[in-house]
Design a protein around this motif. Sequence first.
Motif, mmCIF file in Angstrom:
data_model
loop_
_atom_site.group_PDB
_atom_site.id
_atom_site.type_symbol
_atom_site.label_atom_id
_atom_site.label_comp_id
_atom_site.label_asym_id
_atom_site.label_seq_id
_atom_site.Cartn_x
_atom_site.Cartn_y
_atom_site.Cartn_z
ATOM 1 N N ALA A 1 0.833 -1.203 0.000
ATOM 2 C CA ALA A 1 0.000 0.000 0.000
ATOM 3 C C ALA A 1 0.867 1.252 0.000
ATOM 4 O O ALA A 1 0.588 2.229 -0.704
ATOM 5 N N TRP A 2 1.942 1.228 0.783
ATOM 6 C CA TRP A 2 2.821 2.396 0.847
ATOM 7 C C TRP A 2 3.541 2.611 -0.477
ATOM 8 O O TRP A 2 3.670 3.736 -0.959
ATOM 9 N N THR A 3 4.008 1.525 -1.093
ATOM 10 C CA THR A 3 4.665 1.631 -2.392
ATOM 11 C C THR A 3 3.707 2.225 -3.417
ATOM 12 O O THR A 3 4.080 3.065 -4.242
ATOM 13 N N HIS A 4 2.443 1.787 -3.355
ATOM 14 C CA HIS A 4 1.427 2.323 -4.265
ATOM 15 C C HIS A 4 1.227 3.812 -4.027
ATOM 16 O O HIS A 4 1.059 4.592 -4.981
ATOM 17 N N ARG A 5 1.235 4.228 -2.768
ATOM 18 C CA ARG A 5 1.063 5.648 -2.452
ATOM 19 C C ARG A 5 2.188 6.480 -3.055
ATOM 20 O O ARG A 5 1.969 7.581 -3.575
ATOM 21 N N VAL A 6 3.410 5.989 -2.959
ATOM 22 C CA VAL A 6 4.554 6.722 -3.498
ATOM 23 C C VAL A 6 4.405 6.872 -5.012
ATOM 24 O O VAL A 6 4.620 7.956 -5.569
ATOM 25 N N GLU A 7 4.038 5.804 -5.687
ATOM 26 C CA GLU A 7 3.864 5.859 -7.134
ATOM 27 C C GLU A 7 2.704 6.779 -7.510
ATOM 28 O O GLU A 7 2.786 7.530 -8.492
ATOM 29 N N ALA A 8 1.633 6.724 -6.730
ATOM 30 C CA ALA A 8 0.475 7.577 -6.997
ATOM 31 C C ALA A 8 0.836 9.047 -6.813
ATOM 32 O O ALA A 8 0.382 9.915 -7.567
ATOM 33 N N TYR A 9 1.674 9.328 -5.819
ATOM 34 C CA TYR A 9 2.093 10.708 -5.596
ATOM 35 C C TYR A 9 2.908 11.231 -6.772
ATOM 36 O O TYR A 9 2.733 12.370 -7.216
#
Length: 212
Positions: A77-85
């Motif tokens: 989930a955190w990795t996804h957040r970084v990519e989404a940002y």
Amino acid sequence: TIREMRKALRERDRELAQLRKQAPQRIADPGPKPTLAGCDFDEDRFDAEYAEWTTRKAEADRAETEAQAAARAEQEAWTHRVEAYKADKLTVRAPDFETAEQEVFDILPDNHKALVMMTGKPAALVYALSQNPAKLADLSKLDPVRAAMMIGKLEDKLTVTKRASPPAPDRPLRGNASLAGGTDKELARLEKEAERTGDRTALIRYRRSLKP
């Protein structure tokens, strides 16, 4: 910046690794496997103790599996957040976004950066915070719980004013660049003061005043 996001991600990795190490310790130890000899060769006693141990062992294994799955899910989930940002940054068409982003990430603690990343409009929120140095300073001083509440309210009220890109020759010189034949002594003084105290509010406000 991407560098700051990677730093936060590494910190998150360390926290998750620590949680994974601690998870088995929080799970009840089923104890040693019963033996017939340990039951004084009493088969009825052995059968009863073995059945109880099997139940405890199954519960411990299930709890450990769930803890590891939760840690993996949080990491993903955190990795996804970084990519989404990184993708969300492209939607904020402000010519000074990189500078604004750096100013915000210089002030906010890592926990607060993570909270911003968890919002629906992280890049826009970062830019909005850069436009309000006083609110940014207040946010940086809050504990994570109060910070989360404040970030939620800011996201609800979020409006970002897009600026037109100024002509390149008119962009203000920054850092230690010469201004009108000399050095911007006030900027140098504020940078030194911010480095000494850790409070960049005055520096951000002064930089804003230099923009056309």
